[in-house]
Each structure stands twice: as C-alpha cells, then as structure tokens.
Scaffold this motif. Structure first.
Motif, PDB file in Angstrom:
ATOM      1  N   LEU A 157      12.174  20.474  14.371  1.00 57.04           N
ATOM      2  CA  LEU A 157      10.915  20.225  13.969  1.00 57.04           C
ATOM      3  C   LEU A 157      10.680  19.169  13.113  1.00 57.04           C
ATOM      4  CD1 LEU A 157       9.454  23.711  13.718  1.00 57.04           C
ATOM      5  CD2 LEU A 157       8.891  22.270  15.624  1.00 57.04           C
ATOM      6  N   ARG A 158      11.364  18.908  12.220  1.00 51.58           N
ATOM      7  CA  ARG A 158      11.176  17.878  11.196  1.00 51.58           C
ATOM      8  C   ARG A 158      11.569  16.568  11.795  1.00 51.58           C
ATOM      9  NH1 ARG A 158      10.367  22.260   9.123  1.00 51.58           N
ATOM     10  NH2 ARG A 158       8.238  21.550  10.252  1.00 51.58           N
ATOM     11  N   ILE A 159      12.477  16.530  12.530  1.00 49.74           N
ATOM     12  CA  ILE A 159      12.909  15.209  13.217  1.00 49.74           C
ATOM     13  C   ILE A 159      11.940  14.759  14.323  1.00 49.74           C
ATOM     14  CG2 ILE A 159      14.573  14.386  14.809  1.00 49.74           C
ATOM     15  CD1 ILE A 159      16.852  16.094  13.697  1.00 49.74           C
ATOM     16  N   LEU A 160      11.210  15.734  14.955  1.00 56.51           N
ATOM     17  CA  LEU A 160      10.282  15.598  15.873  1.00 56.51           C
ATOM     18  C   LEU A 160       8.898  14.986  15.358  1.00 56.51           C
ATOM     19  CD1 LEU A 160      10.398  18.763  18.383  1.00 56.51           C
ATOM     20  CD2 LEU A 160      10.969  16.281  18.947  1.00 56.51           C
ATOM     21  N   GLU A 161       8.766  15.640  14.216  1.00 56.78           N
ATOM     22  CA  GLU A 161       7.486  15.051  13.301  1.00 56.78           C
ATOM     23  C   GLU A 161       7.724  13.695  12.837  1.00 56.78           C
ATOM     24  OE1 GLU A 161       6.976  19.486  11.416  1.00 56.78           O
ATOM     25  OE2 GLU A 161       7.756  17.835  10.036  1.00 56.78           O
TER      26      GLU A 161
ATOM     27  N   PRO B 299      14.731   8.674   6.561  1.00 56.52           N
ATOM     28  CA  PRO B 299      13.572   9.512   7.180  1.00 56.52           C
ATOM     29  C   PRO B 299      13.885  10.920   6.714  1.00 56.52           C
ATOM     30  CG  PRO B 299      14.835   8.537   8.824  1.00 56.52           C
ATOM     31  CD  PRO B 299      15.378   7.971   7.526  1.00 56.52           C
ATOM     32  N   PHE B 300      14.922  11.312   6.578  1.00 57.78           N
ATOM     33  CA  PHE B 300      15.440  12.641   6.660  1.00 57.78           C
ATOM     34  C   PHE B 300      16.139  13.028   5.032  1.00 57.78           C
ATOM     35  CE2 PHE B 300      15.508  11.413  11.130  1.00 57.78           C
ATOM     36  CZ  PHE B 300      14.286  12.009  11.231  1.00 57.78           C
ATOM     37  N   SER B 301      16.151  14.010   4.691  1.00 58.00           N
ATOM     38  CA  SER B 301      17.043  14.490   3.447  1.00 58.00           C
ATOM     39  C   SER B 301      18.653  14.244   3.862  1.00 58.00           C
ATOM     40  CB  SER B 301      16.845  15.827   3.134  1.00 58.00           C
ATOM     41  OG  SER B 301      16.961  16.830   3.815  1.00 58.00           O
ATOM     42  N   GLN B 302      19.443  13.971   2.929  1.00 65.70           N
ATOM     43  CA  GLN B 302      20.626  13.992   3.155  1.00 65.70           C
ATOM     44  C   GLN B 302      21.407  15.444   3.595  1.00 65.70           C
ATOM     45  OE1 GLN B 302      22.912  10.852   0.565  1.00 65.70           O
ATOM     46  NE2 GLN B 302      21.537  12.012  -0.704  1.00 65.70           N
ATOM     47  N   LYS B 303      20.570  16.507   3.098  1.00 63.01           N
ATOM     48  CA  LYS B 303      20.839  17.741   3.578  1.00 63.01           C
ATOM     49  C   LYS B 303      20.855  17.977   5.098  1.00 63.01           C
ATOM     50  CE  LYS B 303      19.001  22.540   3.524  1.00 63.01           C
ATOM     51  NZ  LYS B 303      17.702  23.154   2.950  1.00 63.01           N
ATOM     52  N   LEU B 304      19.519  17.425   5.488  1.00 66.63           N
ATOM     53  CA  LEU B 304      19.289  17.574   7.048  1.00 66.63           C
ATOM     54  C   LEU B 304      20.117  16.705   7.903  1.00 66.63           C
ATOM     55  CD1 LEU B 304      15.744  17.705   8.881  1.00 66.63           C
ATOM     56  CD2 LEU B 304      17.431  16.011   9.348  1.00 66.63           C
TER      57      LEU B 304
ATOM     58  N   VAL C 219      11.777  15.706   5.468  1.00 64.01           N
ATOM     59  CA  VAL C 219      11.284  14.685   6.090  1.00 64.01           C
ATOM     60  C   VAL C 219      10.351  13.660   5.400  1.00 64.01           C
ATOM     61  CG1 VAL C 219       9.537  16.055   6.934  1.00 64.01           C
ATOM     62  CG2 VAL C 219      10.266  14.010   8.493  1.00 64.01           C
ATOM     63  N   ASN C 220      10.529  12.443   5.682  1.00 64.62           N
ATOM     64  CA  ASN C 220       9.571  11.347   4.966  1.00 64.62           C
ATOM     65  C   ASN C 220       8.824  10.726   6.107  1.00 64.62           C
ATOM     66  OD1 ASN C 220       8.392   9.450   3.584  1.00 64.62           O
ATOM     67  ND2 ASN C 220      10.308   8.494   2.935  1.00 64.62           N
ATOM     68  N   LEU C 221       7.761  11.176   6.351  1.00 62.10           N
ATOM     69  CA  LEU C 221       6.856  10.577   7.487  1.00 62.10           C
ATOM     70  C   LEU C 221       6.397   9.022   7.165  1.00 62.10           C
ATOM     71  CD1 LEU C 221       4.704  13.716   8.447  1.00 62.10           C
ATOM     72  CD2 LEU C 221       7.029  12.772   9.380  1.00 62.10           C
ATOM     73  N   GLU C 222       6.707   8.657   6.031  1.00 62.84           N
ATOM     74  CA  GLU C 222       6.219   7.016   5.339  1.00 62.84           C
ATOM     75  C   GLU C 222       7.156   6.191   5.603  1.00 62.84           C
ATOM     76  OE1 GLU C 222       3.293   6.679   4.719  1.00 62.84           O
ATOM     77  OE2 GLU C 222       2.869   8.932   4.729  1.00 62.84           O
ATOM     78  N   ALA C 223       8.524   6.780   5.893  1.00 61.58           N
ATOM     79  CA  ALA C 223       9.792   5.912   6.213  1.00 61.58           C
ATOM     80  C   ALA C 223       9.484   5.057   7.066  1.00 61.58           C
ATOM     81  CB  ALA C 223      11.112   6.819   6.047  1.00 61.58           C
ATOM     82  N   PRO C 224       9.797   3.631   7.244  1.00 57.53           N
ATOM     83  CA  PRO C 224       9.772   2.878   8.431  1.00 57.53           C
ATOM     84  C   PRO C 224      10.437   3.469   9.570  1.00 57.53           C
ATOM     85  CG  PRO C 224      10.200   1.942   6.483  1.00 57.53           C
ATOM     86  CD  PRO C 224      10.477   3.038   5.913  1.00 57.53           C
ATOM     87  N   LYS C 225      10.298   2.748  10.677  1.00 55.82           N
ATOM     88  CA  LYS C 225      11.257   3.299  11.977  1.00 55.82           C
ATOM     89  C   LYS C 225      12.431   2.849  11.775  1.00 55.82           C
ATOM     90  CE  LYS C 225       9.061   2.750  15.990  1.00 55.82           C
ATOM     91  NZ  LYS C 225       8.742   2.176  17.453  1.00 55.82           N
TER      92      LYS C 225
END
Length: 334
Positions: free
Chosen positions: A26-30, A258-263, A79-85
């Motif tokens: 879900l976080r990756i999809l977001e 875009p994601f935590s190191q845990k994820l 998840v960091n939705l503000e991170a660049p592509k």
C-alpha cells in the motif's frame, strides 16, 4: 467468530505475514500513484490499492475480534510522497507485476493453512484480485513495449519419451549436451526478467539509503542480481538462444528516499524469499544437470544474502516479531 471457534496458530501466522506484506505494498503504491504520468497505470495501481486496503481492514478486524495485537506493519511514516521520482519508464507496473507473482504463490500456501470460512474468503478474494491485476499489468506492459516475450521455438510435431540417461548430461566434456527443453527455457527467461527488475529496484534503494551498512547491502544485492542475469544469459547463448532484453526502466539520479529503510529492507527480504522459491523450482524441473547445478548455487547465494539482510534488520530494530507460542519452559522456570 471468537465465541464459535478461535482461529488457529497457522491462520494467525499467515494473516500476520499478509498484513505485513499488504501494508508495505500500500505504501509503495501510494508513492507510485503520486508520481505516475500515465493515467492507465494510475488506474491499475489505484484499483489495486482500494482492494488491498479493504482486505487489510478485514484482517485488522479479525485480530480485534480475536483479541490479537494488531501488527505495526508499514504506515504513513514509511513513505515520503514528496520525494522526487526515483524510477521511470513503466517501472511502477513492472514492479506491481512482480509483486503479484509473489502474492499468487503466497495465497496458495496460506489457503492450504486456513480452516475458518472468514480466513479462506480473504485468500479467495486476494487471489482473484491478484490474478486480475497480474493480467492487466502484463497486457499494459506488452502494449507499451516494455515487457519482452520469452524465446520462440519450433512447435513440437509429436510426443516422445526420454530414451537415454544422456538426456541428463551437462557436465561431461566428452558428451554432447542436448538442447534446452521448453521448461528450462521458460525458467531461464523468467530468471533474467525478474532479476533485471530487481537490479533496477535495488539500484534505486542503494542511491537513497542513508545507513552505510544498508547502502553496502543494497550494492551487494545489485551485484548478485547482475551475476544471476549473466549466468542465465550465458546458458542461453551457449545453446544458441538469443535473449532479447526488455527495454526495462530508468533509475533517476534522485538521492531522496521515497521509503523508509525499514520498508526497503523488508521489500528485499520478501524478494529474497521469492528468489529462493524460484531457484528451487528451476533446480527441480531442469533435467540437464549443469543447469540444475547452477540454479542450486544461485539459491545458496540468495540464502546467505537474505540471512545477512535479516541480521541488519534485527540490529536496527526493523524486524517485527511474528506471534508465537508460549515458552512453557520459561514459564515453569519463572
């Protein structure tokens, strides 16, 4: 449900693991939906997000009804939705397709360990969703020219049986190796395809990891993926089969995670498990001894790489502990 028949340990375990996997997806999809430029890709991922969110809620409700602690899994903080592509050129749907491959196998195993109607209904629904998304993702990638079809071969005109043990040859320099059969070709193609995606994924992870040990681990994973691709391609070329590589995807220069190191670590942990299973199937169904031996050695490399990753997760407090039975010996001692 709680009053009639409590769920079993195996059901708690599979639901717990499913919750971990689905909250991660879900976080990756977001993030992918936020960065997607193609509306068709957004529609595929948006539909998947809605269906997975529904089943995550169902699992959470079962845990609440049964008095089971709800797992932490992966939340908005991962998840960091503000991170660049970080990825481009259809990587989002390529990766969704790989995730659905993993899910199909997991749901079959989980269904075999389920006894309650409500639990079985979850895996039935998730299986239906997975098959639908896998199909739409495959058709999308073929339409966009991103996904490469397996090698084409001459159609068999008759049915035959193996007449000699020489069919298994592969190591003896004085015996000619037979041509690869279609099953072996299929596993080799699949191995190249999945490792190509894995290499792109982990390259992006390595770029934006801030923990030095984690960054080194991802770089090591990238080299392992490249090694596997080379092994499989060499076997094909030695057998006069030219593999047409997919146009793949592009990892952008972004160094913002875009994601935590845990994820990210859990994602690689999940893919390592998929890689081990895939290598095992390749070993079992490859009847040429040199091919099965090479896939066995690859499985060994994946196992030790996965073990190293688990230790890093434990050291950093990123590995959530699954539910477990009471330690009777400790209770009696206390």
């Amino acid at each position: 449900m709680k009053d009639k028949n409590p769920i079993s340990a195996s059901e708690i375990g599979t639901l717990w693991l499913t919750y971990q996997e689905k909250t991660m997806i879900l976080r990756i999809l977001e993030y992918f939906i936020e960065k997607a430029d193609d509306q068709q890709a957004k529609n595929i991922m948006g539909g998947l997000w809605q269906e997975l969110s529904y089943y995550v809620t169902k699992i959470k409700n079962i845990f609440q009804e049964q008095g089971i602690a709800i797992p932490i899994g992966f939340t908005d903080t991962d998840v960091n939705l503000e991170a660049p592509k970080l990825y481009d050129n259809g990587f989002d749907i390529m990766f969704v397709r790989i995730l659905k491959e993993i899910s199909m196998g997991m749901y079959t195993l989980n269904m075999n360990m389920s006894y309650q109607d409500e639990v079985m209904e979850i895996y039935e629904g998730l299986t239906s969703t997975t098959q639908k998304i896998y199909k739409s993702s495959t058709l999308y990638l073929l339409e966009k020219g991103i996904l490469t079809l397996p090698p084409k071969v001459t159609m068999p005109k008759s049915s035959e049986f193996v007449e000699s043990k020489n069919y298994l040859n592969g190591f003896n320099l004085f015996n000619k190796k037979r041509a690869l059969n279609d099953i072996e070709l299929g596993y080799l193609h699949h191995g190249i395809e999945t490792n190509n995606i894995g290499m792109q994924l982990i390259t992006g992870f390595a770029q934006c990891a801030t923990n030095k040990e984690v960054k080194q681990y991802f770089v090591k994973g990238k080299e392992l993926a490249k090694k596997q691709i080379k092994v499989f391609e060499d076997i094909l070329l030695q057998n006069d089969v030219q593999f047409s590589a997919t146009s793949g995807s592009t990892v952008t220069p972004s160094k913002v995670a875009p994601f935590s190191q845990k994820l990210m670590m859990f994602c690689i942990y999940l893919l390592n498990g998929f890689g081990l299973v895939g290598s095992s199937f390749g070993t079992i169904f490859s009847l040429r001894k040199d091919v099965s031996m090479k896939t066995t050695l690859i499985a060994k490399d994946i196992y030790f790489y996965a073990d190293e990753g688990v230790k890093i997760m434990i050291e950093n407090g990123w590995l959530e502990e699954p539910p477990q039975m009471e330690d009777r010996a400790k209770l009696m001692k206390d």
